[in-house]
Design an enzyme around this catalytic site. Structure first.
Site, short mmCIF file in Angstrom:
data_model
loop_
_atom_site.label_atom_id
_atom_site.label_comp_id
_atom_site.label_asym_id
_atom_site.label_seq_id
_atom_site.Cartn_x
_atom_site.Cartn_y
_atom_site.Cartn_z
N SER A 1 -1.69 -7.81 8.40
CA SER A 1 -1.60 -8.82 7.23
C SER A 1 -0.23 -9.78 7.20
CB SER A 1 -1.67 -8.12 5.92
OG SER A 1 -0.56 -7.40 5.39
N ASP B 1 -9.53 0.12 10.89
CA ASP B 1 -8.13 0.57 10.88
C ASP B 1 -8.18 1.97 11.37
OD1 ASP B 1 -6.07 2.45 9.71
OD2 ASP B 1 -5.16 0.35 9.38
N VAL C 1 -2.16 -0.24 10.03
CA VAL C 1 -2.65 -1.21 11.01
C VAL C 1 -3.05 -2.51 10.37
CG1 VAL C 1 -3.87 -2.07 13.08
CG2 VAL C 1 -3.34 0.46 13.08
N ASP C 2 -4.10 -2.46 9.22
CA ASP C 2 -4.31 -3.50 8.31
C ASP C 2 -3.20 -4.17 7.76
OD1 ASP C 2 -7.03 -3.41 9.02
OD2 ASP C 2 -7.48 -2.58 7.20
N ILE C 3 -2.39 -3.07 7.23
CA ILE C 3 -1.16 -3.74 6.54
C ILE C 3 -0.23 -4.58 7.37
CG2 ILE C 3 1.04 -3.07 5.09
CD1 ILE C 3 -0.91 -0.75 4.05
#
Length: 395
Positions: free
Chosen positions: A172, A139, A167-169
């Site tokens: 997802s 991220d 960015v990960d969130i």
């Protein structure tokens, strides 16, 4: 059906947040999500502090409504068992480096021969194609290389990453959206497909007005702290006790802001009358506003602006967030039972429906918590076979 995805089985090979965060949303909607990890543990989130009774609170944030099964995919017997699982699965999620599944003999081409309806969602840093496709994607690195850090922070400070793995969130959520779309399409065609989700692609899509202004106007955005490049006033101001965010997003709201502060003359001043003029005279105007705002507390100004319909809010710390009356009224925090911790508190799914109750049915699982029951009850193995596989390091 009580839940929209209760007939969907998901095999989740992913780790950290982007993949598990997506499978968690699917689990919230009723899918049977089976986390598959190495017997020695492969998800580094399990090792991240802080811990409660030996369990990572970070891990808990992305893994409710799942079962955990351990399986060694580097072992031939482990691969055979996984292939057997794929035959009855609807979705496989993985976030290995590009090419890893293929080297393991578990590529999409292999898996779809076992189950033509299978949807494989691959999550990587840079995607399945391109010169960076084999680079690891984390991220903060994507925030840096994808431009987000360069537009975050103050002009005289260093580029700054967002305080959560944003960015990960975001990725997802695209994982969930893409899988739901593929399932819907499969309802019509009977065919599965391979989904290629890239953190870099998600990052670029999130640049929104920053990317649009560059692509169409050649404008390179600069860091502007807690302000906005194209709207004024749209920033944090310091009250007598703490900061307050004010968002006068158009000329109408700006007029209301001026009236609320006791300076209606600023709304008709030619230098500030329109947003374009306010941008031109940004420093002069914001200095004036700051002088007035510093005279009252954040709560006092919030009350005044709320009555006037001006969007604003105090800058809360995390403790203040969870004590907020709106958070309490929405019952956003829930308590669930956990086999080793006792009771854990989690933030509920934000999904709210009029005719659907989205619930946390399963606690974030312990490593391999459901291995034995899964292989016995759903794979038909005997106790002796399960014990032998454990001794061999397969499960």
């Amino acid at each position: 059906m009580n839940q929209p995805l209760e007939d969907i089985k998901v095999l989740d090979l992913s780790r950290v947040y982007a993949g598990p965060g997506g499978s968690m949303i699917l689990g919230d909607l009723g899918a049977d999500v089976i986390r598959i990890e190495s017997p020695s543990g492969t998800d580094s989130m399990r090792d991240w502090v802080p811990f409660i009774e030996g369990e990572s609170t970070y891990y808990m944030s992305a893994n409710r409504n799942k079962r955990s099964v351990t399986l060694n995919l580097k072992d031939d017997k482990g691969k055979m068992l996984f292939k057997k699982m794929v035959e009855t699965a609807d979705v496989v999620i993985e976030n290995f480096k590009t090419g890893t599944l293929q080297r393991m003999g578990l590529s999409y081409e292999v898996l779809k021969q076992l189950n033509p309806k299978l949807i494989l969602c691959s999550v990587t840093g840079y995607g399945q194609t391109g010169p960076f496709s084999h680079e690891p994607g984390f991220d903060p690195v994507i925030q840096a290389i994808g431009g987000m850090m360069d537009v975050t922070g103050f002009p005289d400070g260093e580029p700054t990453r967002v305080g959560v793995p944003v960015v990960d969130i975001m990725t997802s959520q695209y994982v969930t959206i893409s899988i739901l779309s593929a399932l819907r399409l499969r309802d019509h065609t009977g065919k599965g497909q391979h989904i290629d989700i890239s953190l870099m692609d998600v990052q670029l899509s999130s640049l929104a007005n920053v990317s649009s202004s560059f692509l169409n106007k050649g404008t390179i955005a600069n860091r502007i702290g807690n302000g906005h490049s194209y709207i004024v006033p749209y920033q944090v101001f310091q009250c007598s006790d703490r900061p307050l965010m004010i968002c006068a997003g158009n000329d109408r709201l700006y007029r209301k802001l001026c009236e609320s502060m006791g300076h209606p003359e600023w709304a008709i001043d030619e230098k500030y009358k329109t947003n374009l003029e306010r941008i031109t005279h940004r420093e002069e105007l914001t200095d004036k506003i700051q002088q007035v705002i510093s005279e009252k507390t954040a709560d006092e100004w919030f009350s005044i602006f709320s009555k006037a319909g001006v969007p604003s809010g105090p800058v809360n710390n995390i403790e203040q967030v969870f004590e907020h009356e709106q958070v309490r009224a929405r019952e956003t925090v829930e308590e669930i039972e956990h086999p080793t911790v006792g009771t854990v508190k989690l933030v509920k799914s934000p999904l709210r429906f009029s005719n659907l109750d989205v619930q946390t049915r399963k606690h974030p699982p312990l490593l391999g918590e459901h291995t034995e029951t899964f292989f016995k009850e759903e794979m038909g193995l005997t106790s002796e076979e399960v014990s032998r596989l454990r001794e061999e390091g397969v499960i």
